[in-house]
Design an enzyme around this catalytic site. Structure first.
Site, PDB file in Angstrom:
ATOM      1  CE1 TYR A   9     -68.456  -6.921  69.570  1.00 30.36           C
ATOM      2  CE2 TYR A   9     -70.731  -6.792  68.830  1.00 30.36           C
ATOM      3  CZ  TYR A   9     -69.797  -7.148  69.789  1.00 30.36           C
ATOM      4  OH  TYR A   9     -70.209  -7.740  70.960  1.00 30.36           O
TER       5      TYR A   9
ATOM      6  NE  ARG B  65     -68.619  -5.990  76.473  1.00 32.63           N
ATOM      7  CZ  ARG B  65     -68.782  -5.085  77.425  1.00 32.63           C
ATOM      8  NH1 ARG B  65     -68.619  -3.805  77.179  1.00 32.63           N
ATOM      9  NH2 ARG B  65     -69.089  -5.458  78.648  1.00 32.63           N
TER      10      ARG B  65
ATOM     11  CD1 TRP C 102     -71.785 -11.157  78.178  1.00 32.74           C
ATOM     12  CD2 TRP C 102     -73.752 -11.555  77.170  1.00 32.74           C
ATOM     13  NE1 TRP C 102     -72.713 -10.270  78.683  1.00 32.74           N
ATOM     14  CE2 TRP C 102     -73.918 -10.485  78.083  1.00 32.74           C
ATOM     15  CE3 TRP C 102     -74.848 -11.985  76.424  1.00 32.74           C
ATOM     16  CZ2 TRP C 102     -75.146  -9.836  78.272  1.00 32.74           C
ATOM     17  CZ3 TRP C 102     -76.068 -11.337  76.608  1.00 32.74           C
ATOM     18  CH2 TRP C 102     -76.205 -10.281  77.523  1.00 32.74           C
TER      19      TRP C 102
HETATM   20  N1  GSH Z   1     -64.228  -4.808  77.758  1.00 34.12           N
HETATM   21  C1  GSH Z   1     -64.120  -5.100  76.352  1.00 34.12           C
HETATM   22  C2  GSH Z   1     -64.979  -4.100  75.563  1.00 34.12           C
HETATM   23  O1  GSH Z   1     -65.912  -3.533  76.129  1.00 34.12           O
HETATM   24  O2  GSH Z   1     -64.667  -3.852  74.383  1.00 34.12           O
HETATM   25  C3  GSH Z   1     -64.587  -6.538  76.116  1.00 34.12           C
HETATM   26  C4  GSH Z   1     -64.262  -6.990  74.704  1.00 34.12           C
HETATM   27  C5  GSH Z   1     -64.717  -8.414  74.484  1.00 34.12           C
HETATM   28  O3  GSH Z   1     -64.673  -9.276  75.398  1.00 34.12           O
HETATM   29  N2  GSH Z   1     -65.122  -8.687  73.252  1.00 34.12           N
HETATM   30  C6  GSH Z   1     -65.599  -9.997  72.885  1.00 34.12           C
HETATM   31  C7  GSH Z   1     -64.562 -10.688  72.007  1.00 34.12           C
HETATM   32  O4  GSH Z   1     -63.800 -10.040  71.302  1.00 34.12           O
HETATM   33  C8  GSH Z   1     -66.882  -9.875  72.071  1.00 34.12           C
HETATM   34  S1  GSH Z   1     -68.130  -9.003  72.950  1.00 34.12           S
HETATM   35  N3  GSH Z   1     -64.576 -12.020  72.059  1.00 34.12           N
HETATM   36  C9  GSH Z   1     -63.750 -12.828  71.211  1.00 34.12           C
HETATM   37  C10 GSH Z   1     -62.473 -13.235  71.866  1.00 34.12           C
HETATM   38  O5  GSH Z   1     -62.224 -12.910  73.038  1.00 34.12           O
HETATM   39  O6  GSH Z   1     -61.678 -13.909  71.184  1.00 34.12           O
END
Ligand code: GSH
Length: 199
Positions: free
Chosen positions: A8, A14, A104
């Site tokens: 992460y 998360r 976010w």
């Molecule tokens: N529903 C997914 C979970 O709970 O794992 C959401 C995953 C998600 O949106 N992760 C974000 C991410 O990877 C960070 S919290 N963001 C970077 C991107 O989308 O490139």
């Protein structure tokens, strides 16, 4: 025991529910935190292109709640009966529905603040009232023992309270539940030693 690697960003976010479950179960894992600057080159290498992911003996599990539910089952924290498991899932999903309302990733600070203020002021009270009613005078949200639903409440409310410290003042039972989770020795030790981050 399988080899676990949790990947992460350097945030609670998360991944923190899985970190709580690892802490509580005492399982060893690699808490792999990547720099935001490295993400663009890592993203295409990851199935579904989002974090967190959990590798279990090299098998990649995505979706934070699927990962956490798996760890909760392994740790005996998913609920003690099929009905308790469904209730724990329902509480986790209810809290998660609320958490996903927040923008976010919004870069414009004015837009972000306005949206956060609106959700915390106008939408949070309903969630808190319903959670408080569900908890009632019970010690834990589901059944007679701690479950991952209690952990998820603590993890998410920690972030919510950092945005609005008086958010749950009208709900001492929900605040007391946070204290019970944070007093579990393995969770207390993790909170003490985890890297500090805003979210
Ligand atoms: N529903 C997914 C979970 O709970 O794992 C959401 C995953 C998600 O949106 N992760 C974000 C991410 O990877 C960070 S919290 N963001 C970077 C991107 O989308 O490139």
């Amino acid at each position: 025991m399988p080899q676990y690697k949790l990947t992460y960003f350097n945030l609670r976010g998360r991944a923190e529910i899985s970190r709580y479950l690892f802490a509580y179960s005492g399982k060893k894992y690699e808490d792999h935190r990547i720099e935001a600057a490295d993400w663009p080159k890592i993203k295409p290498t990851i199935p579904f292109g989002k974090l967190p992911i959990l590798e279990v003996d090299g098998v990649i599990i995505h979706q934070s709640l699927a990962m956490a539910r798996y760890l909760a089952r392994e740790a005996g924290l998913a609920g003690q009966t099929p009905v308790e498991q469904a209730l724990a899932d329902a509480i986790v999903d209810t809290i998660d529905d609320f958490m996903t309302l927040f923008p976010w990733a919004e870069k414009n600070q004015d837009v972000r603040k306005k949206a956060f203020d609106d959700i915390l002021t106008n939408k949070a009270p309903e969630l808190l009232k319903d959670l408080d009613t569900f908890l009632g005078d019970k010690k834990w949200l589901v059944g007679n023992s701690v479950s991952w639903a209690d952990f998820y409440w603590d993890v998410c409310s920690t972030t919510l309270l950092s945005c609005k410290p008086d958010l749950a003042d009208k709900y001492p039972r929900l605040l007391a539940l946070r204290e019970r989770v944070q007093a579990l020795p393995a969770i207390a030790a993790w909170i003490q030693k985890r890297p500090k981050s805003v979210m």
